[in-house]
Design a protein around this motif. Structure first.
Motif, PDB file in Angstrom:
ATOM      1  N   GLY A 187       0.831  -1.196   0.000  1.00  0.00           N
ATOM      2  CA  GLY A 187       0.000   0.000   0.000  1.00  0.00           C
ATOM      3  C   GLY A 187       0.863   1.242   0.000  1.00  0.00           C
ATOM      4  O   GLY A 187       2.081   1.178   0.207  1.00  0.00           O
ATOM      5  N   SER A 242      -3.517  -5.294   2.070  1.00  0.00           N
ATOM      6  CA  SER A 242      -3.073  -3.961   1.642  1.00  0.00           C
ATOM      7  C   SER A 242      -3.904  -2.889   2.318  1.00  0.00           C
ATOM      8  O   SER A 242      -5.029  -3.127   2.769  1.00  0.00           O
ATOM      9  CB  SER A 242      -3.180  -3.831   0.121  1.00  0.00           C
ATOM     10  OG  SER A 242      -4.517  -4.063  -0.313  1.00  0.00           O
ATOM     11  N   ARG A 269      -5.959   0.519   1.951  1.00  0.00           N
ATOM     12  CA  ARG A 269      -6.729   1.142   0.877  1.00  0.00           C
ATOM     13  C   ARG A 269      -6.422   2.629   0.765  1.00  0.00           C
ATOM     14  O   ARG A 269      -6.222   3.334   1.757  1.00  0.00           O
ATOM     15  CB  ARG A 269      -8.224   0.962   1.120  1.00  0.00           C
ATOM     16  CG  ARG A 269      -8.716  -0.463   0.963  1.00  0.00           C
ATOM     17  CD  ARG A 269     -10.224  -0.513   1.133  1.00  0.00           C
ATOM     18  NE  ARG A 269     -10.892   0.307   0.123  1.00  0.00           N
ATOM     19  CZ  ARG A 269     -12.115   0.787   0.258  1.00  0.00           C
ATOM     20  NH1 ARG A 269     -12.795   0.559   1.366  1.00  0.00           N
ATOM     21  NH2 ARG A 269     -12.669   1.511  -0.705  1.00  0.00           N
ATOM     22  N   GLN A 289      -7.532   5.964  -2.255  1.00  0.00           N
ATOM     23  CA  GLN A 289      -8.380   6.261  -3.413  1.00  0.00           C
ATOM     24  C   GLN A 289      -8.021   7.633  -3.967  1.00  0.00           C
ATOM     25  O   GLN A 289      -7.809   8.587  -3.217  1.00  0.00           O
ATOM     26  CB  GLN A 289      -9.857   6.235  -2.979  1.00  0.00           C
ATOM     27  CG  GLN A 289     -10.838   6.357  -4.129  1.00  0.00           C
ATOM     28  CD  GLN A 289     -12.260   6.105  -3.667  1.00  0.00           C
ATOM     29  OE1 GLN A 289     -12.488   5.409  -2.680  1.00  0.00           O
ATOM     30  NE2 GLN A 289     -13.214   6.682  -4.367  1.00  0.00           N
ATOM     31  N   GLU A 335      -7.837   1.560   5.750  1.00  0.00           N
ATOM     32  CA  GLU A 335      -8.503   0.275   5.913  1.00  0.00           C
ATOM     33  C   GLU A 335      -7.650  -0.836   5.315  1.00  0.00           C
ATOM     34  O   GLU A 335      -7.094  -0.689   4.225  1.00  0.00           O
ATOM     35  CB  GLU A 335      -9.867   0.287   5.222  1.00  0.00           C
ATOM     36  CG  GLU A 335     -10.869   1.242   5.842  1.00  0.00           C
ATOM     37  CD  GLU A 335     -12.171   1.265   5.065  1.00  0.00           C
ATOM     38  OE1 GLU A 335     -12.293   0.500   4.076  1.00  0.00           O
ATOM     39  OE2 GLU A 335     -13.058   2.053   5.430  1.00  0.00           O
ATOM     40  N   LYS A 388      -7.424  -4.430   3.613  1.00  0.00           N
ATOM     41  CA  LYS A 388      -8.260  -5.338   2.840  1.00  0.00           C
ATOM     42  C   LYS A 388      -7.410  -6.517   2.367  1.00  0.00           C
ATOM     43  O   LYS A 388      -6.181  -6.406   2.242  1.00  0.00           O
ATOM     44  CB  LYS A 388      -8.860  -4.612   1.634  1.00  0.00           C
ATOM     45  CG  LYS A 388      -7.817  -4.142   0.631  1.00  0.00           C
ATOM     46  CD  LYS A 388      -8.445  -3.549  -0.619  1.00  0.00           C
ATOM     47  CE  LYS A 388      -7.360  -3.177  -1.638  1.00  0.00           C
ATOM     48  NZ  LYS A 388      -7.938  -2.648  -2.890  1.00  0.00           N
ATOM     49  N   ALA A 397      -1.865  -4.442  -3.000  1.00  0.00           N
ATOM     50  CA  ALA A 397      -2.230  -3.130  -3.540  1.00  0.00           C
ATOM     51  C   ALA A 397      -1.933  -3.112  -5.033  1.00  0.00           C
ATOM     52  O   ALA A 397      -1.021  -3.796  -5.516  1.00  0.00           O
ATOM     53  CB  ALA A 397      -1.443  -2.038  -2.834  1.00  0.00           C
TER      54      ALA A 397
END
Length: 876
Positions: A631, A763, A765, A767, A778, A780, A784
């Motif tokens: 990430g 990874s 998150r 955006q 977060e 997940k 990534a």
């Protein structure tokens, strides 16, 4: 000066505070050094070998403040006091020098004064003993301020872990072992005091040990290895030196096995900020974030438990039961905490009295703690079937089976006045009515003062001088003072036969009489008798406290344990923390886990923390053994790594954890390689430090360990770094077989999840939104898709030209064909090419109208017309 040089020769490595009247004076190099360290004036006095003698001094009443600054700066200070009254010295001859002697040596590890100590931190002194050719080692740890004494028998390679857990203020080493590799690494960054090799002797250690506890054999304390006796010998010998030959006053030794607590090496402690933050202070550390204790002893015990989490499941469950007991009932928690706020620092007050450095307030503190303990026990006894830890603490506090301690508390309360001086020598601390002999001495003193008032009235009547007064000062004692114009009257017959001239002032004359001199002698004797009687009573109480030392230590321990249990419950209620579930298998299952320190900082600013789950299983059954975390930077990878191992530390310390649910198989070691810096003093680059820490992990981690690593392999070429990271992941998974979290920017590593049986990807998150990067924090499943490094650089404030250049280079590198070769197609300095000229700005009709108008001259009608004109202009 000869006397000074004699004292200085005894402790050449310490600054010498040489008492001269109301000052402690320093001479020669000590004066120069002290003047620079303390910011005081340095002068000269006399000569030595034909050269002026540098001199500096500090007032004796303010000496503790200066001592504190010198100790914190790393100096040792020998205190040389006057041991006789100047009047006694004059009896030996008019030029006799007052006798002086060194009464103690103040060092970082031996201070006991309240003003010099950090109330909520231990002040440990450590001594290292080596035997068996340097393979066998031992640590003797003493906190002189509380009397706690621990002995560790361990291999030399474990010295660093234990010293890091203890955090000593000073470490004693024999000269010959200072170069030992394990000792050198373990004591790096600590305050070291070398000791002669002759003092590192097992037979000497055994003799000093026996003498310290007044026993003929050590069998009652267990069997001690040669290394342990050497370490204890160094410790007791040094205490004798620093206490000027006084006896070491320590509690019986606690034999601690290093394998009884979770091993955390110094680098891991630093990166996890357990006891201290990266800024060097307590604020911002794990301990500070969870500390809700209301007593100093409770804070110290909490710090000890968090720095040395237990591996004993039974002990951990006992502590957790105690927290649950207070968490389930806020009323009894509040009562206990309110009562504990009235308790003083019993541990340190007891030890100050034992070392004859305490005062009446310390005695009062002992009695207050005993009363508080009784109050809490009485309240908790109303609850049926308390958990074992609570019952044990209450048993330590109860005075029902301790009649001598109960009687001591009652006598101290009855004896002491409401207002108490700091030092016993100041007097006035014994309450009226407690001691008849003291009351008699005080009544003589009060009667004498009444007689003085009567005598003043008598002399005024006999002389006819209404302004005659009887006064007192330290030079003349009691004297009669009259206005200068009445002085001649007293010097003439018949009054001259009664009044003897003492002193002439500018506007007054002073006299005495035989009657007044006799009265002064009576008052002085009464003062001395009263103070002497008070000191006798005080010393009797101190002797009683010494005899009751073991029972007082039990009470102090019980108060501290109740403080921790109620404080941990208070924090758990605040932080919505839950009780960890201990498992028999090597699992790590956290739901909704949060970083306690980061969450507290965010909460203080009104922000929330994004909780995340994490599931690991060293056996690879209930979850992966190793998770690769990818990430963008700033997304929270390091926070995620750290928060999970901090949960394990809190759980094994017997604390609740910030999560919705947490299940843990006990760990034997915690390793963290998160963040690194160079070590220039030892010739190590940042990459070298990182490799040393990684090597320690791969060599020492076991299937019961928990490991977190962040960006292993950075700091060298891309392919070298990737190869090292790849090998480290495989080694952790296949050889160490431990629970591990491995954060990386090498996306190639994510393919290992397909080939390693118990490895998975996760990874953080992020955006993109309208050209900006938004971190969601977060976690997940899965890797990534990219690192977003250029976007993070933009957020950091890189110049736009540099950001655009980076974007162009990145597109070439990410091209499916050509790769790095396509970089050759990028024009050199393309980032700094001139941007095309922008079209010149042309004002609109509305712009022209607005530029021409003067708003201050518009009438309401004209303003309305202007709105219509602007509306029409925008349509044209």
């Amino acid at each position: 000066m000869a006397q000074y040089l004699e004292m200085k020769a005894r402790h050449p490595d310490a600054m010498l505070f040489f008492r001269m009247g109301d000052f402690y004076e320093l001479f020669f190099q000590d004066a120069i050094t002290a003047a620079q360290a303390l910011g005081i004036t340095q002068t000269h006095r006399g000569q030595h070998n034909g050269q002026p003698i540098p001199m500096a001094g500090v007032p004796h009443h303010a000496a503790e403040g200066y001592l504190s600054r010198l100790i914190k700066a790393g100096f040792r200070v020998a205190v040389c006091e006057q041991t006789e009254d100047p009047a006694e010295a004059k009896k030996r001859g008019s030029k006799s020098v007052v006798r002086r002697d060194i009464v103690r040596v103040v060092t970082p590890g031996t201070i006991t004064e309240e003003s010099l100590l950090e109330a909520r931190s231990a002040n440990a002194l450590a001594a290292i003993g080596l035997a068996g050719g340097g393979r066998d080692a031992a640590l003797a740890i003493a906190d002189v301020s509380t009397g706690r004494f621990e002995v560790f028998n361990l291999p030399s390679g474990a010295l660093g872990d234990v010293l890091a857990a203890v955090g000593p203020r000073e470490v004693l080493l024999a000269d010959s072992v200072m170069a030992h590799p394990d000792v050198k690494d373990a004591t790096d960054g600590l305050t070291i005091t070398p000791r002669p090799d002759a003092r590192a002797d097992a037979k000497l250690g055994e003799r000093l040990f026996r003498e310290a506890f007044g026993v003929s054999t050590l069998d009652g304390f267990g069997a001690f290895s040669r290394a342990e006796l050497i370490a204890c010998g160094l410790l007791f010998d040094y205490l004798a030196v620093t206490q000027a030959g006084g006896k070491a006053r320590l509690d019986p030794p606690i034999r601690t096995a290093p394998e009884s607590f979770l091993a955390i090496d110094p680098a891991t402690r630093m990166s996890l900020e357990i006891e201290k933050s990266s800024r060097g202070g307590r604020q911002g550390s794990l301990v500070a974030a969870i500390d809700r204790t209301v007593t100093a002893a409770g804070a110290r015990l909490l710090a000890q438990r968090v720095s040395r989490p237990s591996r004993d499941r039974h002990e951990i469950e006992r502590r957790l039961d105690a927290v649950a007991f207070f968490l389930d009932a806020s009323d009894r928690r509040e009562f206990a905490r309110d009562a504990l706020k009235r308790a003083s620092d019993l541990e340190r007050a007891r030890m100050r009295l034992s070392l004859r450095r305490g005062g009446p307030r310390d005695l009062a503190g002992l009695a207050a703690c005993l009363r508080v303990g009784e109050e809490i026990c009485a309240d908790l006894s109303r609850h049926d079937d308390p958990p074992a830890e609570i019952a044990s603490a209450c048993a330590s506090l109860s005075l029902a089976d301790k009649p001598r301690l109960a009687a001591f508390a009652q006598q101290v309360v009855a004896a002491l006045s409401r207002e108490l001086p700091v030092q016993a020598r100041d007097g006035g601390f014994i309450a009226p009515g407690y001691d008849p002999a003291l009351d008699e001495a005080r009544s003589l003193k009060e009667d004498a003062r009444t007689i003085i008032a009567q005598l003043e009235a008598q002399y005024a009547g006999e002389t006819g001088i209404s302004g005659l007064r009887i006064k007192h000062n330290n030079m003349l004692g009691y004297f009669i003072e009259v206005n200068a114009r009445h002085g001649d009257q007293l010097m003439k017959p018949p009054l001259a036969a009664t009044f003897m001239h003492r002193q002439t002032m500018a506007n007054a004359m002073r006299f005495s009489t035989t009657q007044l001199a006799e009265l002064e002698a009576r008052i002085s004797r009464a003062d001395g008798e009263a103070l002497g009687r008070e000191l006798d009573i005080f010393n009797r109480f101190v002797a009683d406290a010494d005899a009751l030392g073991p029972e007082l230590a039990l009470v102090a321990d019980g108060l501290a344990r109740l403080d921790i249990a109620s404080a941990n419950a208070e924090w758990a209620a605040e932080a919505s923390a839950v009780r960890p579930e201990l498992a028999d298998t090597p699992v790590f299952e956290a739901e909704g886990a949060r970083h306690p320190v980061v969450e507290a900082a965010l909460r203080a600013t009104g922000q929330g923390f994004t909780a995340n789950d994490c599931r690991l299983d060293a056996d690879g059954e209930a979850g992966p053994r190793l998770i690769l975390i990818t990430g963008p930077n700033m997304a929270g990878k390091s926070t995620f790594l750290r928060q999970n191992v901090l949960l394990a530390i809190l759980a094994q310390a017997g604390c609740y954890v910030p999560a919705r649910k947490f299940r843990l198989g006990l760990a034997d070691r915690i390793f963290s390689r998160v963040g690194a810096s160079d070590d220039l003093s030892r010739g190590r680059s940042t990459f070298m430090v990182e490799m040393i820490e990684t090597a320690a992990i791969l060599n020492q981690a076991t299937p019961k360990s928990i490991v977190i690593l962040d960006e292993v392999g950075r700091g060298t070429s891309t392919w070298d770094g990737l190869a090292i990271a790849w090998a480290a992941v495989e080694h952790l998974h296949e050889a160490n077989k431990c629970r591990a979290l491995f954060a990386t920017h090498y996306h190639e590593l994510t393919h290992l999840a397909d080939t390693l049986a118990a490895c998975s990807n996760a990874s953080l998150r992020a955006q993109e939104w309208k050209g900006d990067l938004v971190f969601l924090h977060e976690v997940k499943p899965g890797p990534a898709d990219r690192s977003y490094g250029v976007q993070v650089a933009k957020l950091a404030g890189l110049p736009s030209a540099a950001v655009k250049r980076a974007e162009a280079v990145l597109k070439k590198l990410e091209a499916k064909e050509g790769g790095a070769k396509r970089l050759e197609e990028l024009p050199l300095f393309a980032a700094f090419a001139e941007e095309p000229a922008k079209e010149a700005f042309k004002p609109s009709e509305a712009d022209k109208i607005l530029t021409a108008l003067d708003p201050d001259t518009l009438t309401p009608r004209e303003a309305l017309d202007l709105v219509y004109r602007l509306k029409a202009a925008t349509k044209s």
